[in-house]
Design a protein around this motif. Sequence first.
Motif, PDB file in Angstrom:
ATOM      1  N   LEU A 291      -1.289  84.855  30.715  1.00 19.77           N
ATOM      2  CA  LEU A 291      -0.205  84.108  31.040  1.00 19.77           C
ATOM      3  C   LEU A 291       0.878  84.222  30.433  1.00 19.77           C
ATOM      4  O   LEU A 291       2.111  84.088  30.441  1.00 19.77           O
ATOM      5  CB  LEU A 291      -0.506  82.602  31.331  1.00 19.77           C
ATOM      6  N   LEU A 292       0.699  84.196  29.039  1.00 20.44           N
ATOM      7  CA  LEU A 292       1.814  84.205  27.984  1.00 20.44           C
ATOM      8  C   LEU A 292       2.511  85.769  28.098  1.00 20.44           C
ATOM      9  O   LEU A 292       3.857  85.677  28.157  1.00 20.44           O
ATOM     10  CB  LEU A 292       1.444  84.260  26.480  1.00 20.44           C
ATOM     11  N   ASP A 293       1.785  86.898  28.378  1.00 19.74           N
ATOM     12  CA  ASP A 293       2.075  87.869  28.683  1.00 19.74           C
ATOM     13  C   ASP A 293       3.335  88.072  29.718  1.00 19.74           C
ATOM     14  O   ASP A 293       4.415  88.581  29.750  1.00 19.74           O
ATOM     15  CB  ASP A 293       1.216  89.085  28.865  1.00 19.74           C
ATOM     16  N   MET A 294       2.751  87.386  30.857  1.00 22.19           N
ATOM     17  CA  MET A 294       3.615  87.049  32.140  1.00 22.19           C
ATOM     18  C   MET A 294       4.923  86.473  31.817  1.00 22.19           C
ATOM     19  O   MET A 294       6.056  87.044  31.898  1.00 22.19           O
ATOM     20  CB  MET A 294       2.740  86.408  33.155  1.00 22.19           C
ATOM     21  N   SER A 295       4.794  85.575  31.013  1.00 29.98           N
ATOM     22  CA  SER A 295       6.118  84.670  30.727  1.00 29.98           C
ATOM     23  C   SER A 295       6.947  85.533  29.659  1.00 29.98           C
ATOM     24  O   SER A 295       8.069  85.748  29.930  1.00 29.98           O
ATOM     25  CB  SER A 295       5.752  83.335  30.020  1.00 29.98           C
ATOM     26  N   ARG A 296       6.574  86.167  28.741  1.00 28.32           N
ATOM     27  CA  ARG A 296       7.327  86.892  27.801  1.00 28.32           C
ATOM     28  C   ARG A 296       7.950  88.224  28.310  1.00 28.32           C
ATOM     29  O   ARG A 296       9.220  88.497  28.122  1.00 28.32           O
ATOM     30  CB  ARG A 296       6.544  87.378  26.418  1.00 28.32           C
ATOM     31  N   THR A 297       7.344  88.644  29.444  1.00 28.22           N
ATOM     32  CA  THR A 297       7.967  89.953  30.032  1.00 28.22           C
ATOM     33  C   THR A 297       8.917  89.242  30.860  1.00 28.22           C
ATOM     34  O   THR A 297      10.257  90.067  30.829  1.00 28.22           O
ATOM     35  CB  THR A 297       6.891  90.504  31.107  1.00 28.22           C
ATOM     36  N   ALA A 298       9.042  88.351  31.593  1.00 33.75           N
ATOM     37  CA  ALA A 298       9.922  87.793  32.288  1.00 33.75           C
ATOM     38  C   ALA A 298      11.280  87.629  31.386  1.00 33.75           C
ATOM     39  O   ALA A 298      12.585  87.808  31.624  1.00 33.75           O
ATOM     40  CB  ALA A 298       9.689  86.385  32.871  1.00 33.75           C
ATOM     41  N   VAL A 299      10.985  86.693  30.003  1.00 34.03           N
ATOM     42  CA  VAL A 299      12.163  86.845  29.021  1.00 34.03           C
ATOM     43  C   VAL A 299      12.621  88.355  28.748  1.00 34.03           C
ATOM     44  O   VAL A 299      13.963  88.307  28.515  1.00 34.03           O
ATOM     45  CB  VAL A 299      11.527  85.933  27.950  1.00 34.03           C
ATOM     46  N   ASN A 300      11.822  89.199  28.703  1.00 35.26           N
ATOM     47  CA  ASN A 300      12.541  90.475  28.121  1.00 35.26           C
ATOM     48  C   ASN A 300      13.252  90.994  29.131  1.00 35.26           C
ATOM     49  O   ASN A 300      14.267  91.710  28.659  1.00 35.26           O
ATOM     50  CB  ASN A 300      10.956  91.437  27.976  1.00 35.26           C
ATOM     51  N   ILE A 301      12.939  90.991  30.336  1.00 32.41           N
ATOM     52  CA  ILE A 301      13.745  91.705  31.320  1.00 32.41           C
ATOM     53  C   ILE A 301      14.959  90.698  31.624  1.00 32.41           C
ATOM     54  O   ILE A 301      16.052  91.336  31.863  1.00 32.41           O
ATOM     55  CB  ILE A 301      13.106  91.955  32.775  1.00 32.41           C
ATOM     56  N   PHE A 302      14.936  89.478  31.551  1.00 30.34           N
ATOM     57  CA  PHE A 302      16.197  88.766  31.748  1.00 30.34           C
ATOM     58  C   PHE A 302      16.971  88.837  30.435  1.00 30.34           C
ATOM     59  O   PHE A 302      18.273  88.990  30.882  1.00 30.34           O
ATOM     60  CB  PHE A 302      15.747  87.273  31.591  1.00 30.34           C
ATOM     61  N   SER A 303      16.512  89.205  29.317  1.00 32.65           N
ATOM     62  CA  SER A 303      17.396  89.587  28.185  1.00 32.65           C
ATOM     63  C   SER A 303      18.411  91.025  28.507  1.00 32.65           C
ATOM     64  O   SER A 303      19.286  90.917  28.088  1.00 32.65           O
ATOM     65  CB  SER A 303      16.773  89.560  27.146  1.00 32.65           C
ATOM     66  N   ASP A 304      17.429  91.900  29.135  1.00 30.40           N
ATOM     67  CA  ASP A 304      18.033  92.981  29.451  1.00 30.40           C
ATOM     68  C   ASP A 304      18.943  92.925  30.372  1.00 30.40           C
ATOM     69  O   ASP A 304      20.116  93.442  30.171  1.00 30.40           O
ATOM     70  CB  ASP A 304      16.966  94.153  30.201  1.00 30.40           C
ATOM     71  N   SER A 305      18.936  92.096  31.335  1.00 29.77           N
ATOM     72  CA  SER A 305      19.903  92.046  32.431  1.00 29.77           C
ATOM     73  C   SER A 305      21.172  91.475  31.941  1.00 29.77           C
ATOM     74  O   SER A 305      22.165  91.503  32.192  1.00 29.77           O
ATOM     75  CB  SER A 305      19.220  91.316  33.376  1.00 29.77           C
ATOM     76  N   CYS A 306      20.999  90.265  30.982  1.00 30.93           N
ATOM     77  CA  CYS A 306      22.098  89.669  30.239  1.00 30.93           C
ATOM     78  C   CYS A 306      23.037  90.659  29.666  1.00 30.93           C
ATOM     79  O   CYS A 306      24.284  90.572  29.492  1.00 30.93           O
ATOM     80  CB  CYS A 306      21.675  88.608  29.404  1.00 30.93           C
ATOM     81  N   GLY A 307      22.173  91.502  28.871  1.00 31.31           N
ATOM     82  CA  GLY A 307      22.917  92.726  28.092  1.00 31.31           C
ATOM     83  C   GLY A 307      23.627  93.433  29.162  1.00 31.31           C
ATOM     84  O   GLY A 307      24.952  93.700  28.647  1.00 31.31           O
ATOM     85  N   ALA A 308      23.197  93.614  30.355  1.00 37.91           N
ATOM     86  CA  ALA A 308      24.177  94.537  31.089  1.00 37.91           C
ATOM     87  C   ALA A 308      25.409  93.885  31.584  1.00 37.91           C
ATOM     88  O   ALA A 308      26.254  94.413  31.664  1.00 37.91           O
ATOM     89  CB  ALA A 308      23.236  94.808  32.253  1.00 37.91           C
ATOM     90  N   VAL A 309      25.167  92.660  31.982  1.00 42.09           N
ATOM     91  CA  VAL A 309      26.405  91.843  32.304  1.00 42.09           C
ATOM     92  C   VAL A 309      27.357  91.716  30.936  1.00 42.09           C
ATOM     93  O   VAL A 309      28.580  91.739  31.105  1.00 42.09           O
ATOM     94  CB  VAL A 309      25.952  90.256  32.711  1.00 42.09           C
ATOM     95  N   VAL A 310      26.938  91.461  29.808  1.00 37.52           N
ATOM     96  CA  VAL A 310      27.941  91.402  28.695  1.00 37.52           C
ATOM     97  C   VAL A 310      28.314  92.686  28.587  1.00 37.52           C
ATOM     98  O   VAL A 310      29.650  92.459  28.073  1.00 37.52           O
ATOM     99  CB  VAL A 310      26.947  90.849  27.423  1.00 37.52           C
ATOM    100  N   ILE A 311      27.863  93.666  28.664  1.00 38.12           N
ATOM    101  CA  ILE A 311      28.433  94.992  28.173  1.00 38.12           C
ATOM    102  C   ILE A 311      29.615  95.469  29.449  1.00 38.12           C
ATOM    103  O   ILE A 311      30.500  95.663  29.263  1.00 38.12           O
ATOM    104  CB  ILE A 311      27.275  96.194  28.059  1.00 38.12           C
TER     105      ILE A 311
END
Length: 440
Positions: free
Chosen positions: A407-427
């Motif tokens: 369950l922790l893996d599921m949650s950290r993966t969601a955080v991982n991709i959200f951070s990627d998407s924020c990166g796309a918005v910021v760039i």
Amino acid sequence: MKIKEHWQIVIALAAAALLGLLLGMDSLRDTAVVSGFVGISEFLGDIFLRLLKMVIVPLIVSAVVSGIASLGGVEGFGRMGLKTLLYYMFTSFVAICVGLMVVNVFRPGEVGGEPSPLVREMIDRKADEMAASPDEKIAGAKERAEAGARGLVEILRDLVPPNIIKAASDGQMLGLIFFSIVFGAALTRMPGESGDVMRHFFQALNDLMVAITRGIMMFAPIGVFFLILPVIVDVGIGFLGALWKYFLVVLLALGLHLFVVMPILLMAFARVDPRRHYSAMKEALLTAFSTSSSSATLPVTMRCVRDNAGVSKKVTSFVLPLGATVNMDGTALYECVVVIFLAQVMGYDMTLTEQFAVVLLALWTSIGVAGVPQASLVAILIILNAAKIPGLNPDAAMAVVLTVDRLLDMSRTAVNIFSDSCGAVVIAKSEGEKGVLANP
Ligand code: ASP
């Protein structure tokens, strides 16, 4: 009335959790019917995952090639690459600091100020068990950990794949991106009809891959249901035992990063309303949570960032595949929490310098971790071996931590991709794009 896509996925998640808890009851779990059903579920869930993975290679190649070709060149790519890497390193560093702070404040490895005897006992028991019969998963991870974290030179070398087909089949995204950039750049210099044919071809291929991803996501509720059901049957209720505090601390730290730090970064760097970005990313967040794989989620992340957040193709096609490979905020945070937690269990007070070394190692290894389920296992073993916590058997400790990892893996993966998407918005914002999360 048609139920919105993300609600369909949420309902599927809830249904799988309920049914999983029911079928996971001791009286039912081992019956032939339930085992058979779980087997079929695993198979169907795997098919959904494979469908998502199936589009990754053609999607990345066509997105990058057509992105560059349609822009008429690679100008600005170096600048964008540097900005992206710096931004990703920065957010991972912040994530690790959040983890470090939470684990030091709540001290999940202690009970009443003393090292937790129960967790220690679990680790000792596991060590005895593993001495009698080695755990295959840990043994495999150990081998890879001993081979060492990939150094900078190796990562740079992987950028240039000698065999592009092999790079694709090994899921080496960095090599694939590099090849596609070269290909796209060369294509902009190809005059005449043949150049036009190629440009149209890659544009059409990209549109097709996006359409296929959309088609696959129509099955997401079913896929998610079958992916999650076996997980819940397997873990059941009461799986946390003595690890409940550790489990909650990881979730709290991930939650803080996702719901407090990332919105602040979005507002500070991109001046956008974070609520709109959460809304744009709903489907991708749910897919990451269900699949535990940033790589498998990549097609959905790309679609959400492009279609819902309004980021250009150029930024999406470059920043997101790079992020799925090198940017893992949730994983970096998690690695740090696990190591400090285990030190607490062993009653070992890490000095500031030692904690700082853990921070650097977590940052470094999170870059090399692949976007697949439980990939951080190898990274944590590397850090534990380097940290040399007195009296701790890293393999047994990992085996214990793994019992609550899913369950922790599921949650950290969601955080991982959200951070990627924020990166796309910021760039995208820093490149002057006006349509990002703009009013509809
Ligand atoms: N499952 C994670 C991901 O795919 C990696 C990990 O933390 O194990 O992003």
